[in-house]
Motif scaffolding. Structure first.
Motif, PDB file in Angstrom:
ATOM      1  N   ARG A   1      69.300 -52.241  -6.063  1.00 19.64           N
ATOM      2  CA  ARG A   1      70.081 -53.399  -7.209  1.00 19.64           C
ATOM      3  C   ARG A   1      69.105 -54.270  -7.185  1.00 19.64           C
ATOM      4  NH1 ARG A   1      74.826 -55.172  -9.089  1.00 19.64           N
ATOM      5  NH2 ARG A   1      76.356 -53.398  -8.092  1.00 19.64           N
ATOM      6  N   MET A   2      68.383 -55.108  -6.512  1.00 17.40           N
ATOM      7  CA  MET A   2      67.478 -55.991  -6.992  1.00 17.40           C
ATOM      8  C   MET A   2      66.445 -55.735  -8.121  1.00 17.40           C
ATOM      9  SD  MET A   2      65.498 -58.966  -4.553  1.00 17.40           S
ATOM     10  CE  MET A   2      66.795 -58.997  -3.576  1.00 17.40           C
ATOM     11  N   PHE A   3      65.718 -54.715  -7.530  1.00 19.13           N
ATOM     12  CA  PHE A   3      64.813 -53.952  -8.339  1.00 19.13           C
ATOM     13  C   PHE A   3      65.501 -53.730  -9.915  1.00 19.13           C
ATOM     14  CE2 PHE A   3      63.512 -49.563 -10.498  1.00 19.13           C
ATOM     15  CZ  PHE A   3      62.122 -50.107 -10.496  1.00 19.13           C
ATOM     16  N   TYR A   4      66.596 -53.078  -9.940  1.00 15.55           N
ATOM     17  CA  TYR A   4      67.180 -52.554 -11.449  1.00 15.55           C
ATOM     18  C   TYR A   4      67.496 -53.769 -11.735  1.00 15.55           C
ATOM     19  CZ  TYR A   4      67.323 -47.529 -10.819  1.00 15.55           C
ATOM     20  OH  TYR A   4      66.625 -46.382 -10.768  1.00 15.55           O
ATOM     21  N   ALA A   5      67.981 -55.094 -11.176  1.00 12.21           N
ATOM     22  CA  ALA A   5      68.508 -56.017 -11.856  1.00 12.21           C
ATOM     23  C   ALA A   5      67.357 -57.140 -12.240  1.00 12.21           C
ATOM     24  CB  ALA A   5      69.457 -57.093 -10.927  1.00 12.21           C
ATOM     25  N   LYS A   6      66.255 -57.133 -11.542  1.00 10.47           N
ATOM     26  CA  LYS A   6      65.315 -58.116 -11.805  1.00 10.47           C
ATOM     27  C   LYS A   6      63.876 -57.522 -12.469  1.00 10.47           C
ATOM     28  CE  LYS A   6      67.068 -61.553  -9.481  1.00 10.47           C
ATOM     29  NZ  LYS A   6      67.685 -62.803  -9.988  1.00 10.47           N
ATOM     30  N   ARG A   7      63.706 -56.173 -12.348  1.00 15.00           N
ATOM     31  CA  ARG A   7      62.479 -55.708 -12.736  1.00 15.00           C
ATOM     32  C   ARG A   7      62.892 -54.448 -13.826  1.00 15.00           C
ATOM     33  NH1 ARG A   7      57.617 -57.335 -10.375  1.00 15.00           N
ATOM     34  NH2 ARG A   7      58.002 -58.251  -8.174  1.00 15.00           N
ATOM     35  N   LEU A   8      64.048 -53.894 -14.007  1.00 12.71           N
ATOM     36  CA  LEU A   8      63.996 -52.829 -14.937  1.00 12.71           C
ATOM     37  C   LEU A   8      65.199 -52.884 -15.999  1.00 12.71           C
ATOM     38  CD1 LEU A   8      62.886 -49.589 -14.478  1.00 12.71           C
ATOM     39  CD2 LEU A   8      65.333 -49.195 -14.859  1.00 12.71           C
ATOM     40  N   ILE A   9      66.376 -53.261 -15.644  1.00 14.62           N
ATOM     41  CA  ILE A   9      67.407 -53.218 -16.680  1.00 14.62           C
ATOM     42  C   ILE A   9      67.206 -54.349 -17.527  1.00 14.62           C
ATOM     43  CG2 ILE A   9      69.966 -53.665 -16.962  1.00 14.62           C
ATOM     44  CD1 ILE A   9      69.255 -51.044 -15.637  1.00 14.62           C
ATOM     45  N   GLY A  10      67.239 -53.945 -18.786  1.00 12.94           N
ATOM     46  CA  GLY A  10      66.755 -55.044 -19.917  1.00 12.94           C
ATOM     47  C   GLY A  10      65.286 -55.149 -20.219  1.00 12.94           C
ATOM     48  N   GLN A  11      64.506 -54.644 -19.546  1.00  8.22           N
ATOM     49  CA  GLN A  11      63.200 -54.324 -19.673  1.00  8.22           C
ATOM     50  C   GLN A  11      62.289 -53.094 -19.203  1.00  8.22           C
ATOM     51  OE1 GLN A  11      60.426 -56.757 -17.221  1.00  8.22           O
ATOM     52  NE2 GLN A  11      62.189 -57.431 -15.848  1.00  8.22           N
ATOM     53  N   PHE A  12      63.353 -51.889 -19.219  1.00  8.27           N
ATOM     54  CA  PHE A  12      62.714 -50.785 -19.004  1.00  8.27           C
ATOM     55  C   PHE A  12      61.534 -50.467 -19.866  1.00  8.27           C
ATOM     56  CE2 PHE A  12      63.962 -45.902 -18.874  1.00  8.27           C
ATOM     57  CZ  PHE A  12      63.013 -45.690 -17.691  1.00  8.27           C
ATOM     58  N   PHE A  13      61.757 -50.287 -21.236  1.00 11.16           N
ATOM     59  CA  PHE A  13      60.673 -50.115 -22.160  1.00 11.16           C
ATOM     60  C   PHE A  13      61.094 -50.900 -23.430  1.00 11.16           C
ATOM     61  CE2 PHE A  13      59.503 -46.250 -19.575  1.00 11.16           C
ATOM     62  CZ  PHE A  13      58.025 -46.564 -19.755  1.00 11.16           C
ATOM     63  N   PRO A  14      60.188 -51.032 -24.239  1.00  6.03           N
ATOM     64  CA  PRO A  14      60.548 -51.800 -25.712  1.00  6.03           C
ATOM     65  C   PRO A  14      61.320 -50.824 -26.304  1.00  6.03           C
ATOM     66  CG  PRO A  14      58.086 -52.111 -25.156  1.00  6.03           C
ATOM     67  CD  PRO A  14      58.651 -51.022 -24.074  1.00  6.03           C
ATOM     68  N   PRO A  15      62.019 -51.326 -27.641  1.00  4.68           N
ATOM     69  CA  PRO A  15      62.815 -50.453 -27.912  1.00  4.68           C
ATOM     70  C   PRO A  15      62.179 -49.178 -28.872  1.00  4.68           C
ATOM     71  CG  PRO A  15      63.133 -52.607 -28.841  1.00  4.68           C
ATOM     72  CD  PRO A  15      61.888 -52.641 -27.734  1.00  4.68           C
ATOM     73  N   ASP A  16      60.787 -49.108 -29.148  1.00  2.00           N
ATOM     74  CA  ASP A  16      60.477 -48.054 -29.800  1.00  2.00           C
ATOM     75  C   ASP A  16      59.808 -47.125 -28.562  1.00  2.00           C
ATOM     76  OD1 ASP A  16      58.278 -49.132 -28.824  1.00  2.00           O
ATOM     77  OD2 ASP A  16      57.077 -49.075 -30.566  1.00  2.00           O
ATOM     78  N   VAL A  17      60.371 -47.003 -27.613  1.00  2.00           N
ATOM     79  CA  VAL A  17      59.907 -45.973 -26.622  1.00  2.00           C
ATOM     80  C   VAL A  17      60.261 -44.662 -27.007  1.00  2.00           C
ATOM     81  CG1 VAL A  17      61.909 -46.112 -25.115  1.00  2.00           C
ATOM     82  CG2 VAL A  17      59.695 -45.513 -24.051  1.00  2.00           C
ATOM     83  N   MET A  18      59.109 -43.755 -26.816  1.00  3.49           N
ATOM     84  CA  MET A  18      59.446 -42.184 -27.023  1.00  3.49           C
ATOM     85  C   MET A  18      59.122 -41.603 -25.672  1.00  3.49           C
ATOM     86  SD  MET A  18      60.423 -42.145 -30.207  1.00  3.49           S
ATOM     87  CE  MET A  18      59.999 -40.310 -30.845  1.00  3.49           C
ATOM     88  N   PHE A  19      59.834 -40.489 -25.241  1.00  2.00           N
ATOM     89  CA  PHE A  19      59.702 -39.829 -24.232  1.00  2.00           C
ATOM     90  C   PHE A  19      59.548 -38.450 -24.852  1.00  2.00           C
ATOM     91  CE2 PHE A  19      62.478 -43.101 -22.780  1.00  2.00           C
ATOM     92  CZ  PHE A  19      61.931 -43.606 -21.551  1.00  2.00           C
ATOM     93  N   GLU A  20      58.441 -37.698 -24.323  1.00  2.00           N
ATOM     94  CA  GLU A  20      58.106 -36.305 -24.606  1.00  2.00           C
ATOM     95  C   GLU A  20      57.909 -35.473 -23.539  1.00  2.00           C
ATOM     96  OE1 GLU A  20      53.899 -34.366 -26.778  1.00  2.00           O
ATOM     97  OE2 GLU A  20      54.189 -36.397 -27.180  1.00  2.00           O
ATOM     98  N   THR A  21      58.809 -34.830 -23.254  1.00  2.00           N
ATOM     99  CA  THR A  21      58.737 -33.622 -21.956  1.00  2.00           C
ATOM    100  C   THR A  21      57.548 -32.794 -22.173  1.00  2.00           C
ATOM    101  OG1 THR A  21      60.922 -34.226 -21.596  1.00  2.00           O
ATOM    102  CG2 THR A  21      60.048 -32.239 -20.483  1.00  2.00           C
ATOM    103  N   VAL A  22      56.785 -32.692 -21.025  1.00  2.00           N
ATOM    104  CA  VAL A  22      55.676 -31.557 -21.102  1.00  2.00           C
ATOM    105  C   VAL A  22      56.229 -30.385 -20.484  1.00  2.00           C
ATOM    106  CG1 VAL A  22      53.400 -31.115 -20.404  1.00  2.00           C
ATOM    107  CG2 VAL A  22      53.953 -33.260 -21.490  1.00  2.00           C
TER     108      VAL A  22
END
Length: 176
Positions: free
Chosen positions: A55-76
């Motif tokens: 929970r701490m990891f998600y709250a402090k380090r990931l949620i709200g800062q996962f990636f910038p808004p223009d992130v693109m995921f390309e599955t290989v």
């Protein structure tokens, strides 16, 4: 379980998890996870073990800062087994916001990044039990200007280009 139904089940579990992460919904993200999850961002050693630390990891380090808004995921590729899926992907974004799980302490540089990732996702029942996230941190640091590649065997965005097109020349070997 047949291969198509196994794939559909695992895809559904992981897609729900990713959608919650990308939406910035802490409680929904945690609801997609097993009771005793662990997460490890291998190059930075950032993550969490167990419900409180997760929970701490998600709250402090990931949620709200996962990636910038223009992130693109390309599955290989995506590989499945009974209790995990493994994604090989290229993630592209402009470093316009803090990404503490990936670049701790690094202020946004405004630089474009294209990096190869491998994400190993454990599944327990119908929940995510763990995520092991690996990427070439040196290539990311080259792209944001924090590592000078001169004289080093690192490539920056060239790694993603080579994954897309294995026929590209080897940058460190002259066949002539």
């Amino acid at each position: 379980m047949s291969a198509p139904s196994l794939k559909a089940k695992l895809d559904g579990i992981f897609n729900a998890h990713m959608e919650a992460e990308l939406a910035g919904d802490l409680d929904q993200t945690l609801a997609t996870m097993a009771p005793n999850p662990h997460l490890v961002s291998i190059p930075t050693m950032i993550g969490g073990q167990g419900p409180r630390s997760g929970r701490m990891f998600y709250a402090k380090r990931l949620i709200g800062q996962f990636f910038p808004p223009d992130v693109m995921f390309e599955t290989v590729s995506r590989t499945y087994s009974e209790d995990r899926l493994i994604d090989e992907l290229i993630i592209s974004f402009t470093h316009t916001s803090k990404i503490d799980w990936m670049l701790p302490g690094v202020e946004p540089t405004g630089k474009r990044v294209e990096a190869v990732f491998v994400v190993i996702v454990g599944i327990e029942g119908d929940k995510v039990s763990h995520e092991h996230i690996l990427w070439d941190q040196a290539s990311v640091l080259v792209q944001i200007g924090l590592l000078d590649p001169t004289g080093l065997p690192v490539t920056g965005a060239g790694a993603a280009a080579k994954l897309r097109n294995p026929g590209l020349p080897d940058p460190f070997f002259n066949e002539g």
